[in-house]
Design a protein around this motif. Sequence first.
Motif, short mmCIF file in Angstrom:
data_model
loop_
_atom_site.label_atom_id
_atom_site.label_comp_id
_atom_site.label_asym_id
_atom_site.label_seq_id
_atom_site.Cartn_x
_atom_site.Cartn_y
_atom_site.Cartn_z
N ASP A 72 -7.10 -1.88 -9.81
CA ASP A 72 -6.51 -3.03 -9.96
C ASP A 72 -5.28 -2.75 -10.93
N ARG A 73 -5.15 -1.69 -11.60
CA ARG A 73 -4.03 -1.42 -12.59
C ARG A 73 -3.03 -0.28 -11.81
N HIS A 74 -3.35 0.24 -10.50
CA HIS A 74 -2.56 1.16 -10.07
C HIS A 74 -0.99 0.63 -9.78
N LEU A 89 1.29 10.76 -7.47
CA LEU A 89 0.14 11.05 -7.07
C LEU A 89 -0.94 10.00 -7.58
N CYS A 90 -1.44 9.21 -6.62
CA CYS A 90 -2.00 8.00 -7.07
C CYS A 90 -3.75 8.34 -6.35
N GLU A 91 -4.42 7.96 -7.20
CA GLU A 91 -5.93 7.77 -6.70
C GLU A 91 -6.09 6.75 -5.81
N LYS A 92 -7.42 6.81 -4.76
CA LYS A 92 -7.59 5.76 -3.86
C LYS A 92 -8.66 5.26 -4.73
N PRO A 93 -8.94 3.78 -3.81
CA PRO A 93 -7.89 3.20 -3.14
C PRO A 93 -6.65 2.77 -3.86
N LEU A 94 -5.36 2.83 -3.08
CA LEU A 94 -4.18 2.33 -3.89
C LEU A 94 -4.03 1.09 -4.83
N ALA A 95 -4.95 0.27 -4.04
CA ALA A 95 -4.85 -1.20 -4.87
C ALA A 95 -6.24 -1.87 -4.38
N THR A 96 -6.27 -2.94 -4.79
CA THR A 96 -7.24 -3.92 -4.41
C THR A 96 -6.84 -4.92 -3.31
N ASP A 97 -5.69 -4.89 -3.03
CA ASP A 97 -5.11 -5.84 -1.67
C ASP A 97 -4.01 -5.03 -1.15
N LEU A 98 -3.66 -5.42 0.14
CA LEU A 98 -2.94 -4.56 0.90
C LEU A 98 -1.41 -4.91 0.56
N ALA A 99 -1.14 -5.95 0.22
CA ALA A 99 0.09 -6.41 -0.13
C ALA A 99 0.71 -5.58 -1.53
N ALA A 100 -0.35 -5.24 -2.24
CA ALA A 100 0.17 -4.48 -3.78
C ALA A 100 0.30 -3.01 -3.27
N ALA A 303 -0.43 6.73 4.17
CA ALA A 303 -1.84 7.08 4.68
C ALA A 303 -2.87 6.21 3.71
N GLY A 304 -2.41 6.04 2.33
CA GLY A 304 -3.18 5.28 1.27
C GLY A 304 -3.27 3.66 1.79
N VAL A 305 -2.12 3.27 2.28
CA VAL A 305 -2.35 1.97 2.63
C VAL A 305 -3.00 1.46 3.99
N LYS A 306 -3.01 2.79 4.80
CA LYS A 306 -3.79 2.68 5.93
C LYS A 306 -5.40 2.61 5.77
N SER A 307 -5.97 3.60 4.76
CA SER A 307 -7.29 3.61 4.57
C SER A 307 -7.51 2.51 3.97
N LEU A 308 -6.73 1.70 2.91
CA LEU A 308 -7.29 0.68 2.45
C LEU A 308 -7.36 -0.68 3.30
N ALA A 309 -6.42 -0.67 4.14
CA ALA A 309 -6.44 -1.45 5.51
C ALA A 309 -7.88 -1.55 5.94
N VAL A 310 -8.19 -0.26 6.28
CA VAL A 310 -9.65 -0.09 7.03
C VAL A 310 -10.76 -0.64 6.05
#
Length: 329
Positions: A72-74, A89-100, A303-310
């Motif tokens: 939630d702080r990414h 370089l950011c850890e996964k998941p990038l965020a808790t929601d796709l918009a972020a 790639a991080g956005v798409k893996s989060l979307a899944v």
Amino acid sequence: MKWAFVGASNIASEWMVSAVRTVGDEVVAVVSGNAERAQDFARQHGLVQALSDQRALVDLEVDAVYISNTNDRHEVAVSQAAAMGCHVLCEKPLATDLAAARRMVAACQLAGVVMSTNHHLRHNSAHRQMRDVLRHQGLGRLVAARVSHSVFLPVQLQGWRIDNPTAGGGVVMDIAVHNADSLAFLLGEYPSEVMAMTSASGMGQGVEDNAMSLWRYPSGLTAFTHQGFNTPHASNRLELLGDQASLEARGVLNQAPGGELVWRRADGNLSLRLDHDNLYVRGLREMHKAIAGEPNDMASGEAGVKSLAVALAVLESAQTGQRVPVRYD
């Protein structure tokens, strides 16, 4: 390059400090909201600077920032790094929601810096060799994929992952993103829809610790994925099944290299030799290539956005009991 770490996390301590140094870069500072934790991290790894405010990095002229605080702080951390002109370089998941997550990628694009997601699994030897076999049509027509990624979450990693949905806890956000990226790396596509069920088997408190799902891809391929936190004696497995042959990788969905890969064919089974390259070191080297403008296998911010979307679609399907399209936009 000179790196700063935002988040005095276990993964930063156990893997990333040594990986950065192995590729010839330098870690010059660590930032944590807990000043004592930052100081302990700095002492342990011989860092000069232990900070409690990321904005203080502007005076250190760092080139890149590795972010491993809670999910939630990414966004704040990525935005501040991009504003300083630092690669991310950011850890996964990038965020808790796709918009972020989308805003994070946009911030890095606007600043003209490279953004990478730390999807380390794509850098292991099994993934790379499986992709090569697929590219050379070594399985015939690909029929299905199976991922069994149920583990026992180590005590030192449990914390917010097993009881804090606001911070992005739960096994889906933690592991399904890895499975999505692993399959995308192999198949060259992301799923278009998912069906899922989740449960709490004793470790999760207010979040799921077990999830099974079916994913359908635009090509028509279907994949089964299982991710779990509460199975101490399970083995992980990644399989690609074709109408002429199959690939089975065991023990490769880990932080460390190793495992085994078998190519099952009509003329017999062939064990493929795996290298033992450090996955995080390879990831950093791919990021260096991206920064230099060279072709690379880096897991980008996209790639991080798409893996989060899944992962979000898996959670939605489990909550609604319905088949859910994956909404990448």
